[in-house]
Design an enzyme around this catalytic site. Structure first.
Site, PDB file in Angstrom:
ATOM      1  N   HIS A 227       0.856  -1.194   0.000  1.00 21.31           N
ATOM      2  CA  HIS A 227       0.000   0.000   0.000  1.00 21.31           C
ATOM      3  C   HIS A 227       0.893   1.246   0.000  1.00 21.31           C
ATOM      4  O   HIS A 227       1.656   1.440  -0.940  1.00 21.31           O
ATOM      5  CB  HIS A 227      -0.954  -0.073   1.205  1.00 21.31           C
ATOM      6  CG  HIS A 227      -2.021   0.972   1.269  1.00 21.31           C
ATOM      7  ND1 HIS A 227      -2.415   1.738   0.222  1.00 21.31           N
ATOM      8  CD2 HIS A 227      -2.809   1.342   2.312  1.00 21.31           C
ATOM      9  CE1 HIS A 227      -3.389   2.551   0.597  1.00 21.31           C
ATOM     10  NE2 HIS A 227      -3.642   2.346   1.864  1.00 21.31           N
ATOM     11  N   HIS A 266      -2.255  -2.432  -9.452  1.00 17.88           N
ATOM     12  CA  HIS A 266      -3.265  -1.780  -8.616  1.00 17.88           C
ATOM     13  C   HIS A 266      -4.478  -2.695  -8.527  1.00 17.88           C
ATOM     14  O   HIS A 266      -4.842  -3.354  -9.500  1.00 17.88           O
ATOM     15  CB  HIS A 266      -3.691  -0.437  -9.223  1.00 17.88           C
ATOM     16  CG  HIS A 266      -4.342   0.464  -8.229  1.00 17.88           C
ATOM     17  ND1 HIS A 266      -5.667   0.348  -7.888  1.00 17.88           N
ATOM     18  CD2 HIS A 266      -3.836   1.460  -7.477  1.00 17.88           C
ATOM     19  CE1 HIS A 266      -5.967   1.260  -6.986  1.00 17.88           C
ATOM     20  NE2 HIS A 266      -4.872   1.953  -6.705  1.00 17.88           N
ATOM     21  N   ASP A 317       2.655   5.558  -6.849  1.00 17.44           N
ATOM     22  CA  ASP A 317       3.909   5.499  -6.086  1.00 17.44           C
ATOM     23  C   ASP A 317       5.133   5.466  -6.993  1.00 17.44           C
ATOM     24  O   ASP A 317       6.228   5.859  -6.572  1.00 17.44           O
ATOM     25  CB  ASP A 317       3.898   4.264  -5.176  1.00 17.44           C
ATOM     26  CG  ASP A 317       2.829   4.400  -4.108  1.00 17.44           C
ATOM     27  OD1 ASP A 317       2.080   3.432  -3.886  1.00 17.44           O
ATOM     28  OD2 ASP A 317       2.710   5.500  -3.527  1.00 17.44           O
TER      29      ASP A 317
HETATM   30  C1  SDX Z   1      -1.469   2.085  -3.374  1.00 14.19           C
HETATM   31  O1  SDX Z   1      -6.188   0.759  -3.245  1.00 14.19           O
HETATM   32  C2  SDX Z   1      -5.717   1.888  -3.487  1.00 14.19           C
HETATM   33  O2  SDX Z   1      -6.386   2.796  -3.980  1.00 14.19           O
HETATM   34  C3  SDX Z   1      -4.261   2.074  -3.074  1.00 14.19           C
HETATM   35  C4  SDX Z   1      -3.609   3.382  -3.517  1.00 14.19           C
HETATM   36  C5  SDX Z   1      -4.235   4.564  -2.831  1.00 14.19           C
HETATM   37  O3  SDX Z   1      -4.190   5.674  -3.403  1.00 14.19           O
HETATM   38  O4  SDX Z   1      -4.686   4.393  -1.669  1.00 14.19           O
HETATM   39  O5  SDX Z   1      -3.735   3.525  -4.919  1.00 14.19           O
HETATM   40  C6  SDX Z   1      -2.120   3.397  -3.155  1.00 14.19           C
HETATM   41  O6  SDX Z   1      -1.428   1.300  -2.465  1.00 14.19           O
HETATM   42  C7  SDX Z   1      -0.978   1.732  -4.751  1.00 14.19           C
HETATM   43  C8  SDX Z   1      -0.353   0.304  -4.805  1.00 14.19           C
HETATM   44  C9  SDX Z   1       1.069   0.371  -4.219  1.00 14.19           C
HETATM   45  N1  SDX Z   1       1.600  -1.018  -4.086  1.00 14.19           N
HETATM   46  C10 SDX Z   1       2.588  -1.463  -4.869  1.00 14.19           C
HETATM   47  O7  SDX Z   1       3.084  -0.813  -5.800  1.00 14.19           O
HETATM   48  C11 SDX Z   1       3.077  -2.861  -4.508  1.00 14.19           C
HETATM   49  C12 SDX Z   1       3.244  -3.705  -5.772  1.00 14.19           C
HETATM   50  N2  SDX Z   1       1.903  -4.000  -6.326  1.00 14.19           N
HETATM   51  C13 SDX Z   1       1.326  -5.300  -6.077  1.00 14.19           C
HETATM   52  O8  SDX Z   1       1.610  -5.805  -4.791  1.00 14.19           O
HETATM   53  C14 SDX Z   1      -0.133  -5.377  -6.520  1.00 14.19           C
HETATM   54  O9  SDX Z   1      -0.196  -4.847  -7.773  1.00 14.19           O
HETATM   55  C15 SDX Z   1      -1.210  -4.763  -5.662  1.00 14.19           C
HETATM   56  C16 SDX Z   1      -1.189  -5.308  -4.274  1.00 14.19           C
HETATM   57  C17 SDX Z   1      -1.101  -3.307  -5.655  1.00 14.19           C
HETATM   58  C18 SDX Z   1      -2.549  -5.132  -6.303  1.00 14.19           C
HETATM   59  O10 SDX Z   1      -2.574  -6.478  -6.388  1.00 14.19           O
HETATM   60  P1  SDX Z   1      -3.922  -7.282  -6.732  1.00 14.19           P
HETATM   61  O11 SDX Z   1      -4.934  -6.461  -7.407  1.00 14.19           O
HETATM   62  O12 SDX Z   1      -4.341  -7.989  -5.497  1.00 14.19           O
HETATM   63  O13 SDX Z   1      -3.451  -8.259  -7.799  1.00 14.19           O
HETATM   64  P2  SDX Z   1      -2.611  -9.532  -7.476  1.00 14.19           P
HETATM   65  O14 SDX Z   1      -1.612  -9.260  -6.372  1.00 14.19           O
HETATM   66  O15 SDX Z   1      -3.554 -10.657  -7.315  1.00 14.19           O
HETATM   67  O16 SDX Z   1      -1.772  -9.674  -8.817  1.00 14.19           O
HETATM   68  C19 SDX Z   1      -2.341 -10.337  -9.936  1.00 14.19           C
HETATM   69  C20 SDX Z   1      -1.135 -10.968 -10.626  1.00 14.19           C
HETATM   70  C21 SDX Z   1      -0.323 -11.844  -9.679  1.00 14.19           C
HETATM   71  O17 SDX Z   1       0.338 -12.812 -10.487  1.00 14.19           O
HETATM   72  P3  SDX Z   1      -0.094 -14.362 -10.273  1.00 14.19           P
HETATM   73  O18 SDX Z   1       0.192 -14.672  -8.808  1.00 14.19           O
HETATM   74  O19 SDX Z   1      -1.590 -14.425 -10.581  1.00 14.19           O
HETATM   75  O20 SDX Z   1       0.763 -15.099 -11.246  1.00 14.19           O
HETATM   76  O21 SDX Z   1      -0.228  -9.919 -11.047  1.00 14.19           O
HETATM   77  C22 SDX Z   1       0.987 -10.066 -10.347  1.00 14.19           C
HETATM   78  C23 SDX Z   1       0.721 -10.930  -9.134  1.00 14.19           C
HETATM   79  O22 SDX Z   1       1.908 -11.608  -8.766  1.00 14.19           O
HETATM   80  N3  SDX Z   1       1.402  -8.716  -9.922  1.00 14.19           N
HETATM   81  C24 SDX Z   1       2.674  -8.338  -9.834  1.00 14.19           C
HETATM   82  C25 SDX Z   1       2.617  -7.000  -9.403  1.00 14.19           C
HETATM   83  N4  SDX Z   1       1.335  -6.628  -9.224  1.00 14.19           N
HETATM   84  C26 SDX Z   1       0.591  -7.710  -9.550  1.00 14.19           C
HETATM   85  N5  SDX Z   1       3.826  -8.999 -10.077  1.00 14.19           N
HETATM   86  C27 SDX Z   1       4.960  -8.292  -9.870  1.00 14.19           C
HETATM   87  N6  SDX Z   1       4.989  -6.996  -9.472  1.00 14.19           N
HETATM   88  C28 SDX Z   1       3.848  -6.339  -9.225  1.00 14.19           C
HETATM   89  N7  SDX Z   1       3.891  -5.083  -8.825  1.00 14.19           N
END
Ligand code: SDX
Length: 376
Positions: A227, A266, A317
């Site tokens: 997050h 996201h 971010d």
């Molecule tokens: C913020 O919610 C909000 O509005 C938050 C925010 C706000 O203003 O409040 O926008 C601020 O928190 C932005 C997000 C910051 N976080 C990051 O940058 C951390 C990296 N991102 C990931 O952890 C991920 O993208 C999330 C947690 C942000 C979202 O994940 P989801 O929607 O739960 O999707 P997921 O984790 O299920 O991913 C789906 C697939 C997975 O692959 P598989 O396991 O299905 O093979 O995509 C992959 C994930 O591994 N994936 C990534 C990735 N993001 C998703 N793989 C590598 N790097 C990434 N960043």
């Protein structure tokens, strides 16, 4: 309850209404009380956007002047808050300082009582929200300065919110280009519907706990790298990679280790975060201002390589991390900056949730041992 009913992480689940902001992944847009965030970031001081989130309308000149007077009157770091921060080890994470400072402010507001409803009208909670908004820049600025062995800098009443934040952090007359880029980042970070930290604040408020407890809980949620902690993690990644020519080999290794690449992806936006173009434009002005084409090269190389390989796009971010680095904030200060901005959205949601007066309590599907009894 069967598996299909279970929505892990509440992904895609609409749990309530809100009038504060609209996140629309179909149109890749974000509205604050109906205004596109891009328009607000390009035209408004952060104080006006904070006013909008709390009151539902942009302030007229007289309302903004009055709001600014109130905000400036509550900027100084209170002695008891500074004393509490000074007790925290210098190597503690700054989000722990921020969490503690908010807690001390709350504990000192003995009129706050134990409930958002029993003792706090929406007007009283609005007053508390404005005071937290005003107090956080000094808390964040002092946190960075004490870790650098520098003294506290008092706020300046002749500077608006963003310029004063930079003054208290760096002790230099801030450049207009830098103030504008910073101001845009605060507006973009201010609000984003039911994200994890905001929803945390709403859950706490739904039990009729107090506004400060809700903000302390939200700070805890925002600290996590999935997050708010992602903006700090983006700089750690940039430091690991070093320069653009290393991106391909670094990404080969990172993806082989199944690492999450911070700053990308996201939960709601799946074709790009609506805020990124505005923050990237602000980053570009800073790259020019500080003459750092190397930062732009690394940013572009990592984005194009990762998007090409995974089809996962940058979130807010990703551009904000390098922007804060260029301005001179320590990497550990980045997520506290997010707190200073998001406290406006959090508290707007606290006030909205308090009005809803509906306890948030989901169900769970039990998967433990079937009923059994103590032998003998
Ligand atoms: C913020 O919610 C909000 O509005 C938050 C925010 C706000 O203003 O409040 O926008 C601020 O928190 C932005 C997000 C910051 N976080 C990051 O940058 C951390 C990296 N991102 C990931 O952890 C991920 O993208 C999330 C947690 C942000 C979202 O994940 P989801 O929607 O739960 O999707 P997921 O984790 O299920 O991913 C789906 C697939 C997975 O692959 P598989 O396991 O299905 O093979 O995509 C992959 C994930 O591994 N994936 C990534 C990735 N993001 C998703 N793989 C590598 N790097 C990434 N960043």
């Amino acid at each position: 309850m069967t598996d299909p009913d279970i929505r892990k992480g509440l992904a895609g689940v609409v749990v309530d209404t809100t009038a504060i902001s609209k996140v629309n992944p179909e149109t890749n847009s974000l509205l604050y009380r109906g205004y596109p965030v891009q328009e607000l970031a390009a035209t408004q001081p952060f104080e006006a956007v904070a006013y909008l989130l709390w009151n539902g309308e942009l302030p007229d000149a007289a309302q903004l002047a009055s709001f600014r007077e109130t905000e400036r009157a509550h900027r100084a770091l209170a002695d008891n808050v500074k004393a509490a921060i000074d007790l925290i080890p210098l190597d503690a994470h700054p989000m722990d300082e921020v969490r503690t400072a908010v807690s001390v402010i709350g504990a000192s507001d003995t009129a706050a009582g134990s409930s958002v409803l029993d003792t706090a009208s929406p007007e009283e909670n609005l007053t508390r929200s404005i005071r937290l908004f005003a107090a956080l820049p000094a808390i964040v600025a002092y946190g960075q300065r004490r870790r650098r062995g520098q003294e506290l800098i008092a706020p300046r009443d002749d500077l608006d919110y963003s310029a004063n934040f930079l003054w208290m952090t760096f002790g230099e007359e801030p450049d207009a280009v830098v103030v504008d880029a910073f101001n845009r980042s605060m507006i973009l970070y201010a609000e984003h519907s039911f994200n994890a930290s905001t929803f945390t604040a709403r859950v706490i408020t739904s039990t009729l706990s107090d506004l400060y407890s809700a903000v302390v809980g939200a700070v805890g949620a925002l600290k996590g790298p999935l997050h708010g902690g992602a903006n700090e993690a983006v700089l750690h990644i940039f430091d690991e990679i070093g320069e653009a020519s290393n991106v391909v080999s670094w990404l080969d290794a990172a993806l082989a280790e199944k690492r999450k690449i911070m700053g990308f992806g996201h939960r709601v936006y799946k074709s790009g975060d609506s805020r990124v173009p505005t923050m990237k434009a602000a980053l570009d002005t800073l790259v020019d201002h500080y003459d750092r084409p190397d930062v732009a090269a690394l940013y572009d190389a990592l984005e194009s390589e990762f998007v090409a390989r995974k089809g996962i796009y940058p979130n807010l971010d990703y551009p904000s991390g390098p922007a804060y680095n260029l301005i001179g904030f320590d990497t550990l200060t980045f997520t506290p900056l997010f707190v200073a901005a998001r406290v406006t959205g959090w508290t707007a949601h606290v006030i909205e949730q308090a009005g809803a007066n509906a306890l948030i309590r989901p169900l769970s599907a039990y998967v433990g041992p079937e009923e059994r009894h103590v032998q003998g």
